[in-house]
Design an enzyme around this catalytic site. Structure first.
Site, PDB file in Angstrom:
ATOM      1  N   ASP A  82       5.647   2.876   7.140  1.00 52.19           N
ATOM      2  CA  ASP A  82       4.302   2.348   6.844  1.00 52.19           C
ATOM      3  C   ASP A  82       3.597   3.273   5.847  1.00 52.19           C
ATOM      4  O   ASP A  82       2.958   4.219   6.244  1.00 52.19           O
ATOM      5  CB  ASP A  82       3.499   2.245   8.137  1.00 52.19           C
ATOM      6  CG  ASP A  82       2.110   1.676   7.918  1.00 52.19           C
ATOM      7  OD1 ASP A  82       1.844   1.114   6.843  1.00 52.19           O
ATOM      8  OD2 ASP A  82       1.286   1.804   8.852  1.00 52.19           O
TER       9      ASP A  82
ATOM     10  N   GLU B  57      -5.347   1.644   2.066  1.00 54.93           N
ATOM     11  CA  GLU B  57      -5.199   0.486   2.968  1.00 54.93           C
ATOM     12  C   GLU B  57      -5.537   0.883   4.387  1.00 54.93           C
ATOM     13  O   GLU B  57      -6.155   0.138   5.139  1.00 54.93           O
ATOM     14  CB  GLU B  57      -3.766  -0.068   2.900  1.00 54.93           C
ATOM     15  CG  GLU B  57      -3.562  -1.374   3.687  1.00 54.93           C
ATOM     16  CD  GLU B  57      -3.178  -1.217   5.146  1.00 54.93           C
ATOM     17  OE1 GLU B  57      -3.146  -2.242   5.863  1.00 54.93           O
ATOM     18  OE2 GLU B  57      -2.929  -0.083   5.604  1.00 54.93           O
ATOM     19  N   GLU B  58      -5.088   2.104   4.741  1.00 56.71           N
ATOM     20  CA  GLU B  58      -5.219   2.542   6.142  1.00 56.71           C
ATOM     21  C   GLU B  58      -6.676   2.756   6.549  1.00 56.71           C
ATOM     22  O   GLU B  58      -6.975   2.878   7.729  1.00 56.71           O
ATOM     23  CB  GLU B  58      -4.411   3.834   6.361  1.00 56.71           C
ATOM     24  CG  GLU B  58      -2.902   3.667   6.152  1.00 56.71           C
ATOM     25  CD  GLU B  58      -2.219   2.796   7.201  1.00 56.71           C
ATOM     26  OE1 GLU B  58      -2.906   2.228   8.062  1.00 56.71           O
ATOM     27  OE2 GLU B  58      -0.979   2.687   7.138  1.00 56.71           O
TER      28      GLU B  58
ATOM     29  N   ASP C 231       4.338  -4.781   3.628  1.00 58.80           N
ATOM     30  CA  ASP C 231       3.776  -3.673   4.404  1.00 58.80           C
ATOM     31  C   ASP C 231       4.600  -3.557   5.682  1.00 58.80           C
ATOM     32  O   ASP C 231       4.474  -4.393   6.582  1.00 58.80           O
ATOM     33  CB  ASP C 231       2.299  -3.981   4.708  1.00 58.80           C
ATOM     34  CG  ASP C 231       1.596  -2.837   5.441  1.00 58.80           C
ATOM     35  OD1 ASP C 231       2.239  -1.809   5.717  1.00 58.80           O
ATOM     36  OD2 ASP C 231       0.398  -3.006   5.736  1.00 58.80           O
TER      37      ASP C 231
ATOM     38  N   HIS D 287       0.847  -1.205   0.000  1.00 60.56           N
ATOM     39  CA  HIS D 287       0.000   0.000   0.000  1.00 60.56           C
ATOM     40  C   HIS D 287       0.872   1.241   0.000  1.00 60.56           C
ATOM     41  O   HIS D 287       1.895   1.324   0.688  1.00 60.56           O
ATOM     42  CB  HIS D 287      -1.021  -0.006   1.145  1.00 60.56           C
ATOM     43  CG  HIS D 287      -0.516   0.286   2.524  1.00 60.56           C
ATOM     44  ND1 HIS D 287      -0.372   1.562   3.014  1.00 60.56           N
ATOM     45  CD2 HIS D 287      -0.162  -0.533   3.547  1.00 60.56           C
ATOM     46  CE1 HIS D 287       0.034   1.507   4.282  1.00 60.56           C
ATOM     47  NE2 HIS D 287       0.190   0.247   4.623  1.00 60.56           N
TER      48      HIS D 287
ATOM     49  N   HIS E 291       2.121   4.967  12.755  1.00 61.65           N
ATOM     50  CA  HIS E 291       0.928   5.813  12.571  1.00 61.65           C
ATOM     51  C   HIS E 291       1.070   7.180  13.221  1.00 61.65           C
ATOM     52  O   HIS E 291       0.067   7.799  13.588  1.00 61.65           O
ATOM     53  CB  HIS E 291      -0.344   5.091  13.055  1.00 61.65           C
ATOM     54  CG  HIS E 291      -0.790   4.018  12.086  1.00 61.65           C
ATOM     55  ND1 HIS E 291      -1.921   3.257  12.278  1.00 61.65           N
ATOM     56  CD2 HIS E 291      -0.239   3.591  10.928  1.00 61.65           C
ATOM     57  CE1 HIS E 291      -2.054   2.407  11.253  1.00 61.65           C
ATOM     58  NE2 HIS E 291      -1.040   2.584  10.432  1.00 61.65           N
TER      59      HIS E 291
HETATM   60  N1  PHE Z   1      -1.536  -3.157   7.844  1.00 60.54           N
HETATM   61  C1  PHE Z   1      -0.973  -2.518   9.031  1.00 60.54           C
HETATM   62  C2  PHE Z   1      -0.944  -1.015   8.780  1.00 60.54           C
HETATM   63  O1  PHE Z   1      -0.786  -0.563   7.666  1.00 60.54           O
HETATM   64  C3  PHE Z   1       0.411  -2.981   9.332  1.00 60.54           C
HETATM   65  C4  PHE Z   1       0.553  -4.466   9.432  1.00 60.54           C
HETATM   66  C5  PHE Z   1       1.113  -5.156   8.401  1.00 60.54           C
HETATM   67  C6  PHE Z   1       0.139  -5.150  10.559  1.00 60.54           C
HETATM   68  C7  PHE Z   1       1.265  -6.540   8.459  1.00 60.54           C
HETATM   69  C8  PHE Z   1       0.276  -6.522  10.644  1.00 60.54           C
HETATM   70  C9  PHE Z   1       0.853  -7.218   9.608  1.00 60.54           C
HETATM   71  O2  PHE Z   1      -1.065  -0.229   9.684  1.00 60.54           O
HETATM   72 ZN    ZN Z   2      -0.662   1.557   8.793  1.00 55.93          ZN
HETATM   73 ZN    ZN Z   3       0.741  -0.538   6.450  1.00 53.54          ZN
END
Ligand code: PHE
Ligand code: ZN
Ligand code: ZN
Ligand code: CA
Ligand code: ZN
Length: 296
Positions: free
Chosen positions: A97, A131-132, A160, A85, A259
């Site tokens: 992230d 994605e978020e 990710d 993402h 975040h």
């Molecule tokens: N998808 C979560 C995010 O973007 C991060 C994540 C990735 C958590 C893979 C667990 C496993 O905030």
């Molecule tokens: Zn995230």
């Molecule tokens: Zn992420």
């Protein structure tokens, strides 16, 4: 497989940081920094010879975008997809992230082009929007496919958060070998996990399993029976003393800036970024040849 130049991956991350800085400090869905991120990635892929498509979707009253990039050639009925993402949260620039996975995948794609890789399987890369906000872009993409198009995607690799400042080396536990209850994934997920694991084994870096529970963009793929796998260096969770023994670092959060506004270019572990970019390349080369001997 070729060695991925981590300096090139870092250059992409610097660009994503500049884009956020120039656009109110983030690259979030519906904000100008997101579309600028898509344009940066798309221009490089177009120049390298990929066939790109910018797919629009709507979420929360704003237009979101996925970027899909096909590498011409290979068996399109046996497509290996590699995704990440590209959006951040609104609180910050989202460099770990998920600039990290997005930049690593971008450099792997550009390396595919530079090396003239012509694998047996078709290669398709995806950069997901929103994605978020609940895997919105990857879900829109998978939902846009016909049954035949879904069946043609025979594997999906997701990256990710692959450069957390206090990193662990976690592989999505597609075979449920060390994480009872969050797997196993669709048949074929185990092969992906084992191919990633073989690379880390070759460089002497231990790995552990992490929940294969759909908490990133592989969720809509496994929900449709597509085998998947990926690498994760950790988010808000804390590294245990046993994990410090294994990987070094400290018994704090894997990513204290998860975040937050401080997820900047300073929030990257270069060693993890280098190892993981190389692991992605090694796995793409091995899987794309369907078990054959990769060049390079
Ligand atoms: N998808 C979560 C995010 O973007 C991060 C994540 C990735 C958590 C893979 C667990 C496993 O905030
Ligand atoms: Zn995230
Ligand atoms: Zn992420
Ligand atoms: Ca490297
Ligand atoms: Zn496992």
């Amino acid at each position: 497989a070729p060695d991925i130049a981590v300096a090139n991956v870092k250059a992409h991350l610097n660009e994503l940081q500049s884009i956020a800085t120039a656009n109110g400090g983030n690259r979030a869905h519906g904000r100008p920094g997101y579309l600028a991120s898509v344009t940066y990635v798309k221009n490089l892929l177009d120049a390298a010879g990929f066939t790109t498509q910018q797919q629009s979707f709507t979420y929360g009253g704003a237009t979101g975008y996925n970027l899909i990039a096909d590498w011409p050639g290979g068996d399109t009925a046996d497509t290996l997809m590699i995704g990440s993402h590209l959006d951040s949260v609104s609180a910050g620039p989202g460099i770990n992230d998920n600039g990290s996975g997005s930049a690593a995948n971008l450099e792997v794609a550009l390396t595919v082009a530079r090396s003239g890789f012509r694998p047996a399987r078709h290669l398709r890369f995806g950069w997901w929007g929103a994605e978020e906000l609940g895997l919105r872009g990857s879900t829109a993409y998978v939902n846009s496919l016909s049954s035949a198009q879904k069946a043609a995607i025979t594997g999906y690799l997701n990256f990710d958060m692959v450069a957390s400042p206090n990193p662990g080396y976690f592989l999505y536990d597609g075979d449920d070998s060390d994480n009872t209850g969050s797997g196993p994934g669709p048949a074929g997920s185990a092969q992906i996990e084992q191919t990633l694991a073989a690379y880390f084994s070759s460089i002497g870096v231990p790995t552990r399993g992490t929940d294969f529970d759909g908490r990133s963009d592989y969720g809509p793929f496994i929900a449709n029976g597509i085998p998947a796998g990926g690498i994760f260096t950790g988010a808000e969770g804390r590294k245990t003393a046993a994990q410090v023994e294994l990987w070094g670092g400290t018994t704090g959060a894997f990513d204290p800036c998860y975040h937050r506004a401080c997820d900047t270019i300073s929030n990257i572990n270069d060693t993890a970024l280098d190892r993981n970019a190389d692991a992605i390349a090694s796995t793409v080369w091995a899987l794309a040849e369907d078990g054959g001997t990769p060049p390079g």
